[in-house]
Design a protein around this motif. Structure first.
Motif, PDB file in Angstrom:
ATOM      1  N   UNK A   1       0.844  -1.191   0.000  1.00  0.00           N
ATOM      2  CA  UNK A   1       0.000   0.000   0.000  1.00  0.00           C
ATOM      3  C   UNK A   1       0.881   1.243   0.000  1.00  0.00           C
ATOM      4  N   UNK A   2       0.250   2.385  -0.212  1.00  0.00           N
ATOM      5  CA  UNK A   2       0.951   3.658  -0.341  1.00  0.00           C
ATOM      6  C   UNK A   2       0.520   4.630   0.750  1.00  0.00           C
ATOM      7  N   UNK A   3       1.346   5.649   0.995  1.00  0.00           N
ATOM      8  CA  UNK A   3       0.986   6.639   2.009  1.00  0.00           C
ATOM      9  C   UNK A   3       0.069   7.741   1.491  1.00  0.00           C
ATOM     10  N   UNK A   4      -0.188   7.765   0.182  1.00  0.00           N
ATOM     11  CA  UNK A   4      -1.069   8.788  -0.384  1.00  0.00           C
ATOM     12  C   UNK A   4      -2.039   8.174  -1.390  1.00  0.00           C
ATOM     13  N   UNK A   5      -3.175   8.806  -1.511  1.00  0.00           N
ATOM     14  CA  UNK A   5      -4.172   8.390  -2.489  1.00  0.00           C
ATOM     15  C   UNK A   5      -3.616   8.497  -3.912  1.00  0.00           C
ATOM     16  N   UNK A   6      -2.861   9.552  -4.170  1.00  0.00           N
ATOM     17  CA  UNK A   6      -2.333   9.786  -5.514  1.00  0.00           C
ATOM     18  C   UNK A   6      -1.419   8.648  -5.969  1.00  0.00           C
ATOM     19  N   UNK A   7      -0.558   8.179  -5.082  1.00  0.00           N
ATOM     20  CA  UNK A   7       0.335   7.075  -5.458  1.00  0.00           C
ATOM     21  C   UNK A   7      -0.475   5.792  -5.666  1.00  0.00           C
ATOM     22  N   UNK A   8      -1.418   5.514  -4.778  1.00  0.00           N
ATOM     23  CA  UNK A   8      -2.216   4.285  -4.871  1.00  0.00           C
ATOM     24  C   UNK A   8      -3.007   4.233  -6.169  1.00  0.00           C
ATOM     25  N   UNK A   9      -3.439   5.370  -6.674  1.00  0.00           N
ATOM     26  CA  UNK A   9      -4.222   5.415  -7.909  1.00  0.00           C
ATOM     27  C   UNK A   9      -3.442   4.828  -9.092  1.00  0.00           C
ATOM     28  N   UNK A  10      -2.112   4.836  -9.015  1.00  0.00           N
ATOM     29  CA  UNK A  10      -1.300   4.236 -10.081  1.00  0.00           C
ATOM     30  C   UNK A  10      -1.485   2.730 -10.173  1.00  0.00           C
ATOM     31  N   UNK A  11      -1.988   2.114  -9.112  1.00  0.00           N
ATOM     32  CA  UNK A  11      -2.100   0.657  -9.065  1.00  0.00           C
ATOM     33  C   UNK A  11      -3.495   0.138  -9.344  1.00  0.00           C
ATOM     34  N   UNK A  12      -4.456   1.025  -9.554  1.00  0.00           N
ATOM     35  CA  UNK A  12      -5.805   0.574  -9.875  1.00  0.00           C
ATOM     36  C   UNK A  12      -6.780   1.719  -9.898  1.00  0.00           C
ATOM     37  N   UNK A  13      -7.878   1.536 -10.597  1.00  0.00           N
ATOM     38  CA  UNK A  13      -8.882   2.576 -10.755  1.00  0.00           C
ATOM     39  C   UNK A  13      -9.725   2.814  -9.515  1.00  0.00           C
ATOM     40  N   UNK A  14      -9.658   1.905  -8.554  1.00  0.00           N
ATOM     41  CA  UNK A  14     -10.403   2.044  -7.305  1.00  0.00           C
ATOM     42  C   UNK A  14      -9.389   2.203  -6.181  1.00  0.00           C
ATOM     43  N   UNK A  15      -9.596   3.213  -5.336  1.00  0.00           N
ATOM     44  CA  UNK A  15      -8.673   3.447  -4.222  1.00  0.00           C
ATOM     45  C   UNK A  15      -9.381   3.177  -2.900  1.00  0.00           C
ATOM     46  N   UNK A  16      -8.730   2.378  -2.077  1.00  0.00           N
ATOM     47  CA  UNK A  16      -9.227   2.059  -0.738  1.00  0.00           C
ATOM     48  C   UNK A  16      -8.323   2.748   0.277  1.00  0.00           C
ATOM     49  N   UNK A  17      -8.880   3.051   1.447  1.00  0.00           N
ATOM     50  CA  UNK A  17      -8.032   3.547   2.536  1.00  0.00           C
ATOM     51  C   UNK A  17      -8.411   2.837   3.822  1.00  0.00           C
ATOM     52  N   UNK A  18      -7.462   2.821   4.744  1.00  0.00           N
ATOM     53  CA  UNK A  18      -7.634   2.147   6.029  1.00  0.00           C
ATOM     54  C   UNK A  18      -6.641   2.767   6.990  1.00  0.00           C
ATOM     55  N   UNK A  19      -6.868   2.622   8.293  1.00  0.00           N
ATOM     56  CA  UNK A  19      -5.901   3.169   9.252  1.00  0.00           C
ATOM     57  C   UNK A  19      -4.505   2.613   8.965  1.00  0.00           C
ATOM     58  N   UNK A  20      -3.513   3.500   8.989  1.00  0.00           N
ATOM     59  CA  UNK A  20      -2.140   3.080   8.687  1.00  0.00           C
ATOM     60  C   UNK A  20      -1.722   2.003   9.682  1.00  0.00           C
ATOM     61  N   UNK A  21      -1.364   0.813   9.197  1.00  0.00           N
ATOM     62  CA  UNK A  21      -1.007  -0.290  10.106  1.00  0.00           C
ATOM     63  C   UNK A  21       0.200   0.047  10.987  1.00  0.00           C
ATOM     64  N   UNK A  22       0.074  -0.227  12.266  1.00  0.00           N
ATOM     65  CA  UNK A  22       1.161   0.057  13.205  1.00  0.00           C
ATOM     66  C   UNK A  22       2.417  -0.751  12.901  1.00  0.00           C
ATOM     67  N   UNK A  23       2.242  -1.930  12.331  1.00  0.00           N
ATOM     68  CA  UNK A  23       3.394  -2.791  12.053  1.00  0.00           C
ATOM     69  C   UNK A  23       3.888  -2.673  10.607  1.00  0.00           C
TER      70      UNK A  23
END
Length: 114
Positions: free
Chosen positions: A46-68
């Motif tokens: 996963x990516x730290x920004x929506x913009x970067x994640x969009x490069x990997x697919x047309x649908x963007x998901x978000x979730x709390x940043x995993x602690x590990x």
């Protein structure tokens, strides 16, 4: 500085299984076999920004940043105005429950499952 959320780009056809199972750690997909990753362990990339994640697919998901979360050594270091230098990719080793995932619809984030 990593933000509050992690972002995962995917394809619309995968939403049904993600809504059922969440994001599940997997080994490197066959379509990325040319990427010489040293780490054979399953993970969720996963990516730290929506913009970067969009490069990997047309649908963007978000979730709390995993602690590990671990930095993906294969990713790049990028400079973001106001955020400083961020890695382009991170890896989570544990499943992310569908109840924690939101999907971007238009300009709004909505729960993937209700």
């Amino acid at each position: 500085m990593v933000g509050e959320y992690g972002y995962h780009g995917t394809q619309k056809r995968k939403l049904r299984s993600i809504a059922r199972d969440g994001l599940v750690p997997m080994v490197q997909p066959e379509e990325h076999a040319d990427e010489d990753r040293e780490d054979p362990r399953p993970g969720i990339y996963f990516s730290p920004t929506e913009q970067i994640a969009r490069n990997w697919g047309g649908v963007v998901l978000r979730f709390p940043f995993p602690e590990d979360a671990e930095e993906d050594y294969y990713g790049d270091s990028l400079f973001f105005k106001g955020a400083g230098v961020l890695r382009s990719s991170y890896i989570a080793r544990h499943a992310i429950s569908p109840e924690l995932i939101e999907v971007k619809i238009g300009r709004r984030w909505v729960p993937l499952v209700s």
